[in-house]
Design an enzyme around this catalytic site. Structure first.
Site, PDB file in Angstrom:
ATOM      1  N   CYS A 135       6.893  -1.250   6.579  1.00  0.00           N
ATOM      2  CA  CYS A 135       5.565  -0.739   6.934  1.00  0.00           C
ATOM      3  C   CYS A 135       4.687  -0.740   5.686  1.00  0.00           C
ATOM      4  O   CYS A 135       4.807   0.157   4.834  1.00  0.00           O
ATOM      5  CB  CYS A 135       5.659   0.659   7.527  1.00  0.00           C
ATOM      6  SG  CYS A 135       4.031   1.318   7.970  1.00  0.00           S
ATOM      7  N   CYS A 138       2.559   2.476   5.124  1.00  0.00           N
ATOM      8  CA  CYS A 138       3.332   3.616   4.628  1.00  0.00           C
ATOM      9  C   CYS A 138       3.791   3.392   3.188  1.00  0.00           C
ATOM     10  O   CYS A 138       3.760   4.321   2.368  1.00  0.00           O
ATOM     11  CB  CYS A 138       4.525   3.887   5.537  1.00  0.00           C
ATOM     12  SG  CYS A 138       4.048   4.461   7.192  1.00  0.00           S
TER      13      CYS A 138
END
Length: 187
Positions: A135, A138
């Site tokens: 991700c 993130c």
């Protein structure tokens, strides 16, 4: 009894680099900028994220010599919450429709506010799991938070190197286990 050497010895010859890296990155000399506790917490969170149950139990056994119960729980919590968040925020990034980002997530994330361990350590664990789960949103967010808390780039890189190595070892061991099972069934 599980030792780091028994794990390394169980890796096939084609994963020689992983044997060497695993022996290195799980030490303060091989993971500059991280404490022993941070190294093992990152290793445990990464093993959980890699989804190889037997390997995770072996890493947890080794990590228990370096971690208190709060850090073991913190590693589990980081793997759990990032398992959810990484999917959700990767979707927001990939969907290419900015309206989704304006909508409330409506997902509980209370553990991030109260992880039971130092917030910097929890950010480090979250970064490692987010790197494994791919991700980008993130990863960038946790890297910024860590740098804001004063953690240097070398320490951030060390955490990701631990995560990368632990994940690769978990995958190879899973594959090697399947190969042994397949050979046994064929015999």
């Amino acid at each position: 009894m599980t030792t780091l050497d028994t794990i390394r010895d169980s890796l096939p010859d084609y994963a020689r680099d992983l044997k060497l890296n695993l022996g290195s990155v799980l030490t303060p000399a091989g993971a500059p900028g991280l404490t022993d506790k941070q190294i093992w917490a990152v290793a445990l969170a990464s093993a959980i994220a890699a989804r190889n149950v037997a390997f995770t139990r072996d890493i947890e056994t080794l990590a228990s010599a370096h971690l208190d119960a709060a850090h073991v729980n913190g590693a589990r919590a980081a793997a759990a919450i990032m398992g959810m968040n990484n999917i959700y925020y990767r979707f927001l990034h990939l969907v290419e429709d900015p309206e989704y980002a304006q909508m409330p997530a409506r997902l509980r994330m209370n553990v991030i506010g109260n992880p039971g361990i130092d917030k910097q350590d929890f950010e480090l664990l979250s970064l490692a799991v987010s790197a494994i789960n791919g991700c980008g949103t993130c990863v960038a967010s946790h890297e910024r938070a860590l740098r804001k808390h004063g953690l240097g780039r070398e320490a951030v890189q060390s955490a990701v190197r631990v995560a990368a190595t632990v994940h690769a070892v978990a995958v190879v061991l899973e594959d090697a286990g399947k190969a042994v099972t397949t050979e046994a069934k064929a015999a």
